[in-house]
Scaffold this active site. Structure first.
Site, PDB file in Angstrom:
ATOM      1  N   SER A  78      70.507  -0.740  90.711  1.00  0.00           N
ATOM      2  CA  SER A  78      70.058  -1.887  90.788  1.00  0.00           C
ATOM      3  C   SER A  78      68.488  -1.758  89.694  1.00  0.00           C
ATOM      4  CB  SER A  78      69.193  -2.165  92.053  1.00  0.00           C
ATOM      5  OG  SER A  78      70.347  -2.372  92.782  1.00  0.00           O
ATOM      6  N   ASP A 118      62.643 -10.884  93.356  1.00  0.00           N
ATOM      7  CA  ASP A 118      63.123  -9.160  93.423  1.00  0.00           C
ATOM      8  C   ASP A 118      63.116  -8.829  92.336  1.00  0.00           C
ATOM      9  OD1 ASP A 118      64.194  -6.498  93.888  1.00  0.00           O
ATOM     10  OD2 ASP A 118      66.260  -7.071  93.697  1.00  0.00           O
ATOM     11  N   HIS A 171      62.798  -4.139  94.927  1.00  0.00           N
ATOM     12  CA  HIS A 171      63.075  -3.137  96.042  1.00  0.00           C
ATOM     13  C   HIS A 171      63.720  -1.953  95.432  1.00  0.00           C
ATOM     14  CE1 HIS A 171      67.588  -4.202  94.523  1.00  0.00           C
ATOM     15  NE2 HIS A 171      67.828  -2.832  94.838  1.00  0.00           N
TER      16      HIS A 171
END
Length: 486
Positions: free
Chosen positions: A287, A212, A182
């Site tokens: 992230s 992911d 992402h």
């Protein structure tokens, strides 16, 4: 200026010539000396004064000479003695207090401790590190990622340029970097910055939205790379640390915490994930960064956090992808550009519900309804048909599409499973050999993203779900008539 006697604001004016702040006991005369001095001054004044006429007493008596002066002298002497005694007592007390404190000035303690020298340790999986040692040994293997992307057209067909930031870690010395899908999956440009300030344009190698994960590469050599650990050995309560770039600006920050759960199932935008739950502070920009154990090994990929739940603010709920779940897939992406052995069934699935059961006159209200089957797929070869309902896989209940996606992650292409299905009013078992995701679907990121959006919006209402490794046919007749029925 405070010691200048010409200054009108001088805080003291002593006629005896003593300096301001001098102690009262310094060069002070004794009581007897002061009495004698006072008497001498009185006698001197009497001698210097002019004689005055005094009448002689009658009878040849000689009056007592200076009787009144002597009486006044005694009274004055007594008062002076009392004053001197009081001054000496007060001065002595002040002197004792001054000696007790040891100094007339306020002192500030300053430590002379030498700074602790941080040892650069090699990650060997055996030596536990302090937080400072872990940071020093691994920060050069963490990278800051900045991307630009083009938004989807709005109602008027206009697009906008957007920017984003994330984190990643160097997996190999020749520039392969791991991050979240992402973060870079929809990026037009990807720029990587190292801890030493060097910046590189990165190439997108491949990724997988279901897990992911993504791999990018920069053209560099002899880069410091991380050491992967064993996430299965992580225990609840173990110390963990995350290094990343919170908010995209506070670069190379470290946060610490414990593992709150090592096998937490969560749903992220409609996609189920198995996660490590941590108390370490996780924020936008973290992230894709690494999660370390106390030995300096990477045991997870920081992926998500909950900032609110059911309209309530929450703290201390960060999540990371277990490295054991994706290590083989990362290697597969580096080699093939996608996860070539990702389990694939080849159906258009949807969540079974009570309304569908009533409409189709089925006796089951839970499971995965098959809207269509791709010709030649693993499902087709196993004999699965449109209208079947998958209820179990290898004895594990499958009550929804989300549970099927989560369970599918445990399998690879070529694995065999036993499906329990509902067909023609009864349950039966079917043997299925999982297939592999077609290369064109795995590498078509834009198509996957769009299909995932369809899944997220439709997964809870019984409609069909395309993408995520499943064949999708939007014109399937069952979906057309029944797919949006609740």
């Amino acid at each position: 200026m405070y010691n200048d006697e010409q200054n009108l604001y001088h805080y003291t004016y002593r006629k005896d010539g003593t300096e301001p702040g001098q102690r009262y006991d310094a060069k002070q005369p004794t009581v007897d000396e002061q009495l004698n001095s006072y008497r001498q001054q009185q006698e001197q004044q009497a001698q210097n004064s002019q004689p005055v006429y005094q009448p002689q007493p009658q009878g040849g008596q000689t009056p007592h000479k200076n009787g009144k002066n002597r009486l006044g002298l005694k009274i004055a002497s007594l008062a002076l003695v009392c004053a001197l005694l009081g001054g000496l007592v007060g001065g002595g007390t002040a002197y004792l207090v001054g000696n007790h404190s040891g100094s007339d000035t306020t002192e500030v303690n300053v430590s002379n401790r030498k700074p602790t020298e941080i040892q650069l340790k090699t990650v060997d999986g055996k030596t536990a590190m302090t937080d400072a040692e872990l940071y020093a040994s691994n920060v050069n293997s963490v990278v800051s990622i900045n991307i630009t992307a083009t938004s989807d057209p709005n109602f008027f067909g206009q697009t906008t340029q957007t920017a984003g930031a994330g984190s990643g870690f160097i997996l190999t010395p020749d520039g392969y970097i791991v991050t979240n899908y992402h973060v870079v999956g929809d990026a037009d440009t990807v720029k990587v910055t190292l801890y030493n300030g060097d910046s590189y344009d990165a190439q997108y190698i491949g990724g997988d939205e279901d897990y992911d994960i993504a791999v990018i590469k920069i053209e560099a050599t002899d880069l410091p790379n991380v050491t992967l650990g064993n996430s299965d050995s992580l225990n609840v309560g173990d110390h963990v640390l995350a290094i990343g770039n919170p908010l995209g600006e506070l670069t190379f920050s470290m946060s610490e915490g414990i593992a709150s759960s090592v096998n937490r199932a969560i749903d992220v935008d409609g996609t189920p994930f198995n996660m490590i739950q941590v108390t370490a502070a996780i924020n936008p920009g973290n992230s894709g960064g690494p999660l370390f154990n106390e030995y300096g090994e990477v045991v997870g990929i920081v992926s998500a956090k909950y900032s609110s739940y059911a309209s309530q603010s929450v703290e201390g709920l960060g999540f990371a992808i277990p490295i054991n779940d994706v290590a083989a897939m990362i290697q597969d992406i580096m080699t093939n550009g996608y996860v070539s052995n990702k389990a694939y069934l080849g159906i258009t699935p949807g969540t079974m519900n009570a309304q569908m059961a009533a409409q189709y006159r089925y006796d089951v209200t839970k499971g995965v309804f098959i809207y269509s089957v791709e010709e030649g797929s693993a499902a087709d070869k196993a004999g699965l048909k449109m209208g079947d309902v998958i209820m179990k896989i290898d004895g594990t209940d499958v009550d929804s599409y989300q549970e099927l996606v989560a369970l599918k992650k445990k399998y690879s292409a070529g694995d065999e499973s036993t499906f329990t299905i509902y067909r023609d009013g009864k349950q039966q078992e079917v043997s299925v050999t999982w297939g592999a995701v077609p290369a064109d679907q795995a590498t078509d990121n834009n198509s996957q993203s769009q299909q995932s959006q369809n899944n997220n919006s439709n997964s809870n209402n019984g409609s069909y779900n395309g993408g995520n490794g499943y064949y999708s046919n939007p014109w399937d007749i069952f979906n057309y008539y029944f797919g949006n029925q609740g």
